[in-house]
Design a protein around this motif. Structure first.
Motif, PDB file in Angstrom:
ATOM      1  N   THR A  82      15.895 -54.661  81.206  1.00  0.00           N
ATOM      2  CA  THR A  82      15.972 -55.890  80.409  1.00  0.00           C
ATOM      3  C   THR A  82      14.906 -55.893  79.322  1.00  0.00           C
ATOM      4  O   THR A  82      15.170 -56.268  78.172  1.00  0.00           O
ATOM      5  N   ARG A 220      20.303 -61.766  81.960  1.00  0.00           N
ATOM      6  CA  ARG A 220      20.056 -62.865  81.032  1.00  0.00           C
ATOM      7  C   ARG A 220      19.075 -63.895  81.608  1.00  0.00           C
ATOM      8  O   ARG A 220      18.178 -64.375  80.905  1.00  0.00           O
ATOM      9  N   TRP A 223      15.637 -62.461  81.559  1.00  0.00           N
ATOM     10  CA  TRP A 223      15.142 -62.411  80.177  1.00  0.00           C
ATOM     11  C   TRP A 223      14.667 -63.789  79.730  1.00  0.00           C
ATOM     12  O   TRP A 223      13.623 -63.907  79.074  1.00  0.00           O
ATOM     13  N   LYS A 224      15.396 -64.828  80.089  1.00  0.00           N
ATOM     14  CA  LYS A 224      14.987 -66.182  79.718  1.00  0.00           C
ATOM     15  C   LYS A 224      13.657 -66.545  80.365  1.00  0.00           C
ATOM     16  O   LYS A 224      12.785 -67.156  79.731  1.00  0.00           O
TER      17      LYS A 224
END
Length: 495
Positions: A82, A220, A223-224
């Motif tokens: 990531t 995702r 990553w956030k």
């Protein structure tokens, strides 16, 4: 192995690897100052100041976020992939936009278009190796880290010396030589960036293995969470970079046009003598940052953090005094052109500022291990406001001395603020009597040597020996424990 002994061993290796790239700019000072007039060196310094700012933007805190989420994670491969995809994607977007809008960028930064194109490529290459280098540090592979860093330095240094010193000599003595096609008159600044570009390209090639061998999964949600952790680090990084390099840009814009670049060149050359403290602080930080995270979950890690800060202050105080005492010797070794020596009065201030910054990095452990990085952004922003405010107000009055004073006040304020906010949110039992004793004595002795006794090397050396005697008498047992003890220890207590 004693965890502190292991820390100092890794710090020594990281120190070599981290010091050498920074030493490159220091080693090249005599080369640049002998080849470039003060104005040209000032122009190069301003371009490298913009380099530093964009390096932080392109990293956007992802390195620190990587350490935070990689350590203790049961899905390390996902964290790696990531992070790699995030950096690679953002770098690609930067390159595309930068080349599309290169003329507006050149106008805003006041960098010639030909140099800006080199800068875009170098920045992209350097961004792509951020996570691979972080991965080596997180997996305690300091030797691999060191080898790649040292090779980068060797290539960059060798090419700079060849292009700036050797090639002109060859062409002058033998105009018909086969090397003549490489030579361009008045091409010195371009040669500097070509050397950097080649070195960065080789570094990326050596670090491609992590990109090639990785199985890519972009999480995702992860990553956030990483970005939420990273954005305050980005703000802090930008603010920190403003504190570190924006003074060159302000000097260029606030001083009269006929002297601006020359004054920036003098300031930048003498500023390099403060690099000894910067190198020590950076090497120390490279070793302790993974240590902070990996020991955050152990029993009472605050004691170890406090003792590490004590050691940093003791060693840093010795370096502060030693560099100030022998500043005139160092200037003759590294800033050989007397045209640059007008700015020597900034040297003690810059070294002290770097020392304050190193202490701040040690004190900043509290907001990193507690995921309160927004405090780091706030503290660095305060430092940036101080830097910009003092420079704007006083550069027109006292020139580059304003920049040196602003640097000391900015980093000193950040150091105090970090302690103030941290003492109630993550109490660490710092030995302030020891810290203030060593810090105070080294500052007083430095001021006496440099300003009162006018850099008299005999008096300065006597003060340094007296200080070393105090350190040896007070820290002898502790130093033996770190460097000579072979017993296994897991707990440490501050002296």
């Amino acid at each position: 192995m004693n965890p502190l002994k292991k820390l100092f061993k890794q710090t020594a290796i990281y120190g070599v690897a981290t010091v050498l790239p920074r030493m490159l700019s220091f080693i090249l000072v005599p080369v640049y100052t002998s080849v470039l007039v003060t104005g040209m060196y000032g122009e190069v310094s301003v371009i490298f100041a913009w380099f530093a700012i964009f390096n932080v933007i392109l990293a956007y805190g992802m390195e620190t976020a990587f350490f935070r989420f990689y350590n203790g994670s049961d899905q390390r491969a996902t964290v790696v992939s990531t992070s790699l995809l995030s950096i690679a994607g953002s770098t690609a977007v930067f390159v595309l936009l930068a080349f599309l809008f290169q003329k507006p960028m050149a106008a805003v930064t006041d960098i010639e278009l030909r140099y800006l194109r080199y800068a875009i490529c170098i920045l992209a290459l350097d961004a792509l190796v951020i996570i691979p280098f972080a991965w080596l540090r997180a997996n305690e592979k300091p030797m691999q880290y060191a080898i790649v860093k040292i090779l980068n330095v060797a290539v960059n240094l060798g090419l700079n010396v060849f292009f700036l010193l050797v090639l002109p000599e060859i062409v002058q003595n033998t105009p018909t030589t086969a090397w003549a096609w490489m030579y361009r008159p008045n091409f010195e600044i371009s040669y500097i960036f070509i050397s950097n570009l080649i070195a960065s390209s080789i570094t990326l090639l050596l670090m491609l293995k992590l990109y090639v061998s990785n199985t890519y999964v972009f999480d995702r949600d992860l990553w956030k969470r990483m970005m939420r952790y990273a954005w305050p680090v980005l703000i802090a990084g930008i603010a920190f970079t403003i504190n570190e390099v924006f003074d060159r840009i302000l000097l260029e814009n606030l001083l009269p046009d006929d002297i601006a670049e020359s004054e920036v060149g003098k300031y930048s050359a003498c500023y390099k003598l403060g690099l000894f403290m910067t190198l020590f602080a950076t090497a120390f930080r490279m070793g302790i940052e993974p240590f902070f995270f990996s020991h955050a979950g152990t029993e009472n890690p605050q004691k170890a953090y406090a003792q590490i800060t004590n050691y940093f202050v003791v060693l840093g105080s010795v370096i502060l005094l030693a560099v100030v005492v022998y500043a005139d010797v160092l200037k003759k070794l590294f800033v050989r052109n007397e045209a640059y020596w007008d700015a020597m009065d900034i040297v003690p201030l810059i070294i002290l500022a770097s020392f304050f910054l190193g202490i701040y990095h040690n004190l900043s452990v509290w907001y990193k291990v507690t995921d309160k990085t927004r405090y780091g952004a706030f503290i660095s922003a305060i430092g940036a406001v101080i830097t910009i405010g003092i420079n704007y107000a006083f550069i027109p009055v006292i020139g580059y001395m304003a920049s040196a004073i602003a640097t000391v006040l900015a980093y000193g304020s950040m150091m105090v603020l970090s302690y103030y906010f941290g003492k109630s949110r993550y109490p660490i039992p710092y030995n302030f009597r020891k810290i203030l004793f060593y810090l105070g004595i080294s500052i007083v002795f430095s001021a006496l040597s440099f300003y009162v006794f006018d850099r008299n090397i005999y008096i300065g050396s006597s003060l340094l020996l007296l200080f070393l005697g105090l350190v040896f008498k007070l820290e002898n047992d502790t130093l033996k424990q770190i460097f000579f003890s072979r017993t296994k220890r897991t707990n440490v207590t501050p002296k």
